[in-house]
Design a protein around this motif. Sequence first.
Motif, PDB file in Angstrom:
ATOM      1  N   MET A   1       0.848  -1.180   0.000  1.00  0.00           N
ATOM      2  CA  MET A   1       0.000   0.000   0.000  1.00  0.00           C
ATOM      3  C   MET A   1       0.891   1.240   0.000  1.00  0.00           C
ATOM      4  N   ILE A   2       0.635   2.122  -0.922  1.00  0.00           N
ATOM      5  CA  ILE A   2       1.431   3.342  -1.085  1.00  0.00           C
ATOM      6  C   ILE A   2       0.816   4.500  -0.304  1.00  0.00           C
ATOM      7  N   ALA A   3      -0.499   4.557  -0.275  1.00  0.00           N
ATOM      8  CA  ALA A   3      -1.175   5.679   0.385  1.00  0.00           C
ATOM      9  C   ALA A   3      -2.457   5.193   1.050  1.00  0.00           C
ATOM     10  N   ARG A   4      -2.757   5.835   2.156  1.00  0.00           N
ATOM     11  CA  ARG A   4      -4.031   5.582   2.847  1.00  0.00           C
ATOM     12  C   ARG A   4      -4.397   6.894   3.526  1.00  0.00           C
ATOM     13  N   THR A   5      -5.611   7.349   3.274  1.00  0.00           N
ATOM     14  CA  THR A   5      -6.016   8.627   3.847  1.00  0.00           C
ATOM     15  C   THR A   5      -7.483   8.598   4.252  1.00  0.00           C
ATOM     16  N   THR A   6      -7.811   9.419   5.212  1.00  0.00           N
ATOM     17  CA  THR A   6      -9.204   9.646   5.591  1.00  0.00           C
ATOM     18  C   THR A   6      -9.611  11.061   5.200  1.00  0.00           C
ATOM     19  N   ARG A   7      -8.724  11.736   4.475  1.00  0.00           N
ATOM     20  CA  ARG A   7      -8.991  13.128   4.087  1.00  0.00           C
ATOM     21  C   ARG A   7      -8.607  13.407   2.633  1.00  0.00           C
ATOM     22  N   PRO A   8      -9.163  12.625   1.697  1.00  0.00           N
ATOM     23  CA  PRO A   8      -8.865  12.892   0.293  1.00  0.00           C
ATOM     24  C   PRO A   8      -9.578  14.160  -0.166  1.00  0.00           C
ATOM     25  N   LEU A   9      -9.086  14.721  -1.238  1.00  0.00           N
ATOM     26  CA  LEU A   9      -9.718  15.888  -1.853  1.00  0.00           C
ATOM     27  C   LEU A   9     -10.090  15.487  -3.270  1.00  0.00           C
ATOM     28  N   VAL A  10     -11.313  15.748  -3.664  1.00  0.00           N
ATOM     29  CA  VAL A  10     -11.738  15.399  -5.020  1.00  0.00           C
ATOM     30  C   VAL A  10     -11.762  16.655  -5.878  1.00  0.00           C
ATOM     31  N   LEU A  11     -11.315  16.506  -7.117  1.00  0.00           N
ATOM     32  CA  LEU A  11     -11.328  17.612  -8.071  1.00  0.00           C
ATOM     33  C   LEU A  11     -12.161  17.174  -9.269  1.00  0.00           C
ATOM     34  N   TYR A  12     -13.186  17.954  -9.579  1.00  0.00           N
ATOM     35  CA  TYR A  12     -14.043  17.677 -10.728  1.00  0.00           C
ATOM     36  C   TYR A  12     -13.652  18.628 -11.847  1.00  0.00           C
ATOM     37  N   GLU A  13     -13.385  18.046 -13.018  1.00  0.00           N
ATOM     38  CA  GLU A  13     -13.062  18.848 -14.186  1.00  0.00           C
ATOM     39  C   GLU A  13     -13.968  18.419 -15.326  1.00  0.00           C
ATOM     40  N   SER A  14     -14.355  19.364 -16.165  1.00  0.00           N
ATOM     41  CA  SER A  14     -15.228  19.057 -17.292  1.00  0.00           C
ATOM     42  C   SER A  14     -14.617  17.979 -18.167  1.00  0.00           C
ATOM     43  N   GLY A  15     -15.399  16.935 -18.447  1.00  0.00           N
ATOM     44  CA  GLY A  15     -14.973  15.904 -19.369  1.00  0.00           C
ATOM     45  C   GLY A  15     -14.056  14.842 -18.794  1.00  0.00           C
ATOM     46  N   PHE A  16     -13.713  14.916 -17.513  1.00  0.00           N
ATOM     47  CA  PHE A  16     -12.828  13.929 -16.907  1.00  0.00           C
ATOM     48  C   PHE A  16     -13.498  13.299 -15.694  1.00  0.00           C
ATOM     49  N   ALA A  17     -13.045  12.105 -15.381  1.00  0.00           N
ATOM     50  CA  ALA A  17     -13.510  11.455 -14.157  1.00  0.00           C
ATOM     51  C   ALA A  17     -13.029  12.272 -12.964  1.00  0.00           C
ATOM     52  N   PRO A  18     -13.722  12.220 -11.842  1.00  0.00           N
ATOM     53  CA  PRO A  18     -13.223  12.905 -10.642  1.00  0.00           C
ATOM     54  C   PRO A  18     -11.823  12.405 -10.301  1.00  0.00           C
ATOM     55  N   ARG A  19     -10.952  13.307  -9.926  1.00  0.00           N
ATOM     56  CA  ARG A  19      -9.579  12.954  -9.554  1.00  0.00           C
ATOM     57  C   ARG A  19      -9.439  13.156  -8.055  1.00  0.00           C
ATOM     58  N   TRP A  20      -8.953  12.120  -7.388  1.00  0.00           N
ATOM     59  CA  TRP A  20      -8.802  12.136  -5.941  1.00  0.00           C
ATOM     60  C   TRP A  20      -7.358  12.445  -5.595  1.00  0.00           C
ATOM     61  N   TYR A  21      -7.155  13.407  -4.723  1.00  0.00           N
ATOM     62  CA  TYR A  21      -5.818  13.843  -4.302  1.00  0.00           C
ATOM     63  C   TYR A  21      -5.618  13.499  -2.830  1.00  0.00           C
ATOM     64  N   VAL A  22      -4.385  13.126  -2.498  1.00  0.00           N
ATOM     65  CA  VAL A  22      -4.033  12.655  -1.163  1.00  0.00           C
ATOM     66  C   VAL A  22      -2.927  13.537  -0.581  1.00  0.00           C
ATOM     67  N   PRO A  23      -3.045  13.942   0.680  1.00  0.00           N
ATOM     68  CA  PRO A  23      -1.957  14.707   1.318  1.00  0.00           C
ATOM     69  C   PRO A  23      -0.674  13.872   1.365  1.00  0.00           C
ATOM     70  N   ARG A  24       0.453  14.521   1.157  1.00  0.00           N
ATOM     71  CA  ARG A  24       1.748  13.820   1.162  1.00  0.00           C
ATOM     72  C   ARG A  24       2.016  13.108   2.483  1.00  0.00           C
ATOM     73  N   GLU A  25       1.489  13.635   3.573  1.00  0.00           N
ATOM     74  CA  GLU A  25       1.716  12.998   4.883  1.00  0.00           C
ATOM     75  C   GLU A  25       1.097  11.606   4.944  1.00  0.00           C
ATOM     76  N   ASP A  26       0.152  11.325   4.041  1.00  0.00           N
ATOM     77  CA  ASP A  26      -0.551  10.047   4.039  1.00  0.00           C
ATOM     78  C   ASP A  26      -0.001   9.084   2.978  1.00  0.00           C
ATOM     79  N   ILE A  27       1.162   9.404   2.435  1.00  0.00           N
ATOM     80  CA  ILE A  27       1.777   8.618   1.358  1.00  0.00           C
ATOM     81  C   ILE A  27       3.151   8.135   1.796  1.00  0.00           C
ATOM     82  N   GLN A  28       3.499   6.944   1.382  1.00  0.00           N
ATOM     83  CA  GLN A  28       4.859   6.454   1.567  1.00  0.00           C
ATOM     84  C   GLN A  28       5.682   6.979   0.386  1.00  0.00           C
ATOM     85  N   GLU A  29       6.192   8.198   0.550  1.00  0.00           N
ATOM     86  CA  GLU A  29       6.858   8.875  -0.564  1.00  0.00           C
ATOM     87  C   GLU A  29       8.067   8.134  -1.096  1.00  0.00           C
ATOM     88  N   LYS A  30       8.687   7.312  -0.276  1.00  0.00           N
ATOM     89  CA  LYS A  30       9.853   6.558  -0.749  1.00  0.00           C
ATOM     90  C   LYS A  30       9.475   5.608  -1.884  1.00  0.00           C
TER      91      LYS A  30
END
Length: 117
Positions: A1-30
């Motif tokens: 597992m690379i990332a796990r979050t309880t606080r994702p942010l969703v971005l809606y853009e015209s013509g694209f599927a919703p994109r979910w963004y994760v805070p870096r603190e919730d990612i294994q950046e290595k």
Amino acid sequence: MIARTTRPLVLYESGFAPRWYVPREDIQEKELTPVEGQTFCLYKGLASYYDIGEAKKAAWSYREAYTEVGRVDDLVSFEPDKVEVYLDGERLHLEPGQQVVPHGVDRGLGTDEVLSH
């Protein structure tokens, strides 16, 4: 597992599927390997990409997103067609036609020109 979050942010853009963004603190950046080169989005700014293992450009981030979309600034999003992404236990899949396809630009605007302003 690379990332796990309880606080994702969703971005809606015209013509694209919703994109979910994760805070870096919730990612294994290595586990993210930066990829050389960036792309430019007229609405968000310059995107930086990451490989995850063998999955090429499987994640991206707007390290300095435009003020208007500042909530995604320095968050990371993952490509559900390249790595497994789950939301509330359900795997996300891109619908047909939802992938971003490079198609060129009208006047040759490159990332160098964007960075110079």
